[in-house]
Design a protein around this motif. Structure first.
Motif, short mmCIF file in Angstrom:
data_model
loop_
_atom_site.label_atom_id
_atom_site.label_comp_id
_atom_site.label_asym_id
_atom_site.label_seq_id
_atom_site.Cartn_x
_atom_site.Cartn_y
_atom_site.Cartn_z
N UNK A 8 0.82 -1.22 0.00
CA UNK A 8 0.00 0.00 0.00
C UNK A 8 0.85 1.26 0.00
N UNK A 9 2.12 1.15 0.45
CA UNK A 9 2.99 2.33 0.52
C UNK A 9 3.69 2.61 -0.80
N UNK A 10 3.56 1.70 -1.76
CA UNK A 10 4.23 1.88 -3.06
C UNK A 10 3.25 2.44 -4.09
N UNK A 11 3.77 3.30 -4.97
CA UNK A 11 2.96 3.81 -6.08
C UNK A 11 2.61 2.71 -7.07
N UNK A 12 3.57 1.81 -7.29
CA UNK A 12 3.39 0.73 -8.26
C UNK A 12 4.18 -0.48 -7.78
N UNK A 13 3.81 -1.68 -8.20
CA UNK A 13 4.57 -2.88 -7.82
C UNK A 13 6.02 -2.77 -8.27
N UNK A 14 6.92 -3.29 -7.45
CA UNK A 14 8.35 -3.35 -7.78
C UNK A 14 8.68 -4.80 -8.09
N UNK A 15 9.47 -5.03 -9.14
CA UNK A 15 9.77 -6.40 -9.55
C UNK A 15 11.22 -6.55 -9.96
N UNK A 16 11.66 -7.82 -9.91
CA UNK A 16 13.03 -8.16 -10.27
C UNK A 16 13.05 -9.64 -10.61
#
Length: 181
Positions: free
Chosen positions: A20-28
């Protein structure tokens, strides 16, 4: 995760952080595509792809993703021609690429380094493209001659979207065009 369908095979070890604290999902992680049909996702003339690509970025939406990409495209079909042996290393965003690409196909040998940015009001094209050889007939780019081969070094540094507002320079050196007459 591995998925098989009539559209091809998709395999990944992608790690995704959704919060919820991220603007968009982060991936790697790594994406493997085998005989994967891109025409339904991207554009109809971009067809099947075989690739192993490492990505690190954020956002899955086609309008706001930001991804570092490194990988090999062993085959991709565009305009009814299958390009082989493509290596990518760069940053990819909607209407934006900055990095390097190398193509070692039997009908196209190309080294590209630079930036293409269509995300701004006035597009920016700042790159060097060394076309060692392109067989324009085999690539389905030209069909008026039985033979049409091109080699050139293109250096482009332009800003603008019309002849009336383009600023910068473009150069094509060491250019040869071979046709059969």
């Amino acid at each position: 995760i591995s998925l098989d369908s009539d559209q091809g095979r998709f395999e990944t070890d992608l790690k995704v952080n959704i919060s919820d604290t991220l603007d968009a999902p982060i991936y790697n992680g790594k994406l493997i595509l085998q005989k994967f049909n891109l025409s339904q996702l991207v554009r109809h003339d971009l067809q099947q792809v075989n690739a192993e690509i490492f990505v690190r970025g954020k956002g899955f939406d086609f309008t706001n993703f930001d991804t570092d990409i490194h990988g090999d495209i062993s085959a991709i079909t565009f305009n009814d021609y299958t390009y082989k042996n493509i290596e990518l290393d760069g940053r990819l965003q909607p209407n934006y690429f900055k990095g390097k690409a190398t193509v070692l196909d039997r009908n196209l040998e190309l080294d590209f380094s630079g930036e293409i940015d269509f995300s701004k009001e006035l597009p920016v094209m700042d790159f060097v493209a060394d076309v060692t050889e392109a067989d324009l007939v085999q690539l389905n780019w030209y069909d008026n001659e039985p033979v049409a081969k091109l080699s050139t070094l293109i250096e482009m540094n332009l800003i603008g979207n019309r002849w009336s507002n383009i600023e910068g320079s473009i150069g094509a050196t060491f250019t040869t065009i071979e046709t059969q007459k």
